[in-house]
Design a protein around this motif. Sequence first.
Motif, PDB file in Angstrom:
ATOM      1  N   GLU A   1      48.234  -2.908 -21.336  1.00  0.00           N
ATOM      2  CA  GLU A   1      48.356  -1.523 -20.892  1.00  0.00           C
ATOM      3  C   GLU A   1      46.994  -0.859 -21.032  1.00  0.00           C
ATOM      4  O   GLU A   1      46.119  -1.368 -21.748  1.00  0.00           O
ATOM      5  CB  GLU A   1      49.413  -0.773 -21.701  1.00  0.00           C
TER       6      GLU A   1
ATOM      7  N   GLY B   1      46.185   5.833 -15.983  1.00  0.00           N
ATOM      8  CA  GLY B   1      47.197   6.094 -16.998  1.00  0.00           C
ATOM      9  C   GLY B   1      46.639   6.512 -18.344  1.00  0.00           C
ATOM     10  O   GLY B   1      47.203   6.175 -19.380  1.00  0.00           O
ATOM     11  N   GLY B   2      45.526   7.223 -18.345  1.00  0.00           N
ATOM     12  CA  GLY B   2      44.965   7.723 -19.595  1.00  0.00           C
ATOM     13  C   GLY B   2      44.100   6.733 -20.356  1.00  0.00           C
ATOM     14  O   GLY B   2      43.768   6.958 -21.518  1.00  0.00           O
TER      15      GLY B   2
ATOM     16  N   THR C   1      59.890   8.534 -12.955  1.00  0.00           N
ATOM     17  CA  THR C   1      59.151   7.274 -13.063  1.00  0.00           C
ATOM     18  C   THR C   1      58.405   7.203 -14.395  1.00  0.00           C
ATOM     19  O   THR C   1      58.222   8.201 -15.075  1.00  0.00           O
ATOM     20  CB  THR C   1      58.155   7.133 -11.903  1.00  0.00           C
ATOM     21  N   THR C   2      57.966   6.013 -14.751  1.00  0.00           N
ATOM     22  CA  THR C   2      57.284   5.775 -16.021  1.00  0.00           C
ATOM     23  C   THR C   2      55.801   5.489 -15.809  1.00  0.00           C
ATOM     24  O   THR C   2      55.342   5.277 -14.684  1.00  0.00           O
ATOM     25  CB  THR C   2      57.907   4.572 -16.744  1.00  0.00           C
ATOM     26  N   ASP C   3      55.069   5.430 -16.916  1.00  0.00           N
ATOM     27  CA  ASP C   3      53.655   5.069 -16.855  1.00  0.00           C
ATOM     28  C   ASP C   3      53.482   3.635 -16.345  1.00  0.00           C
ATOM     29  O   ASP C   3      52.456   3.304 -15.752  1.00  0.00           O
ATOM     30  CB  ASP C   3      53.005   5.196 -18.240  1.00  0.00           C
TER      31      ASP C   3
ATOM     32  N   LEU D   1      52.893   3.670 -12.711  1.00  0.00           N
ATOM     33  CA  LEU D   1      51.512   4.059 -12.403  1.00  0.00           C
ATOM     34  C   LEU D   1      50.580   2.858 -12.586  1.00  0.00           C
ATOM     35  O   LEU D   1      49.700   2.612 -11.763  1.00  0.00           O
ATOM     36  CB  LEU D   1      51.061   5.206 -13.308  1.00  0.00           C
ATOM     37  N   GLN D   2      50.804   2.121 -13.664  1.00  0.00           N
ATOM     38  CA  GLN D   2      49.965   0.943 -13.936  1.00  0.00           C
ATOM     39  C   GLN D   2      50.139  -0.106 -12.853  1.00  0.00           C
ATOM     40  O   GLN D   2      49.165  -0.698 -12.374  1.00  0.00           O
ATOM     41  CB  GLN D   2      50.330   0.347 -15.295  1.00  0.00           C
TER      42      GLN D   2
ATOM     43  N   ASN E   1      46.387   6.933 -11.340  1.00  0.00           N
ATOM     44  CA  ASN E   1      46.405   7.769 -12.538  1.00  0.00           C
ATOM     45  C   ASN E   1      47.595   8.705 -12.586  1.00  0.00           C
ATOM     46  O   ASN E   1      48.091   9.040 -13.657  1.00  0.00           O
ATOM     47  CB  ASN E   1      45.129   8.615 -12.620  1.00  0.00           C
ATOM     48  N   SER E   2      48.036   9.177 -11.426  1.00  0.00           N
ATOM     49  CA  SER E   2      49.153  10.110 -11.381  1.00  0.00           C
ATOM     50  C   SER E   2      49.873  10.004 -10.048  1.00  0.00           C
ATOM     51  O   SER E   2      49.354   9.421  -9.082  1.00  0.00           O
ATOM     52  CB  SER E   2      48.660  11.548 -11.581  1.00  0.00           C
TER      53      SER E   2
END
Length: 200
Positions: free
Chosen positions: A33, A79-80, A165-167, A170-171, A176-177
């Motif tokens: 991740e 994703g940060g 939806t989840t991170d 995004l991954q 990123n968003s």
Amino acid sequence: MTDAADATVTAAAISADIDLDRAVEALLMVADEPQSVMGIATALGTPVMHVSETIERLVADYDGEDGGVRRGFELREVGGGWRMYVREDYDDVVAAYVSEQNPSKLSQAALETLAVIAYKQPISRGAIASIRAVNVDSVVRTLLGRGLVTELFTDSETGAINYGTTDLLLQQLGINSLDELPPISPLLADGSEGFDDDVR
């Protein structure tokens, strides 16, 4: 000495004995991740500024700047945090390989349901079914099981669970968003069928 102190001493010892560029690269290679700069700096006992500079060097190195060779992968902020991704040019090659190794894919129904949730979240199962005009119970369970959607909250008036939806999604998409999703209107027959006017 406390566990925290032991960890600090160990991290400091590691940072003194290694090539920081290669250490950061190694961590990112095994991470499943995105990793924040702060997290990497803490793991290596290294100042955040040094990790930021290292990431800049790695990005440039993988991109083939300064006469280097452009790699088949890239370091992308998503994703940060930072994570290794296959370079877009080679998506088809990897997709073909992965489909042979792991033929398990989302069904068309699951993909359509995931799209509705991504663009309309938070949204209840009933609203999803209304848009798709089919029962979506099993499909939503599949998406929950894959970790692509999650239960956000329960409506206090209706008792309906609302999904988003989840991170992980995004991954998987490498963004990123959700703001980076393409506008949906051009993909629909009349520019609005099945979605409200507030859809991008």
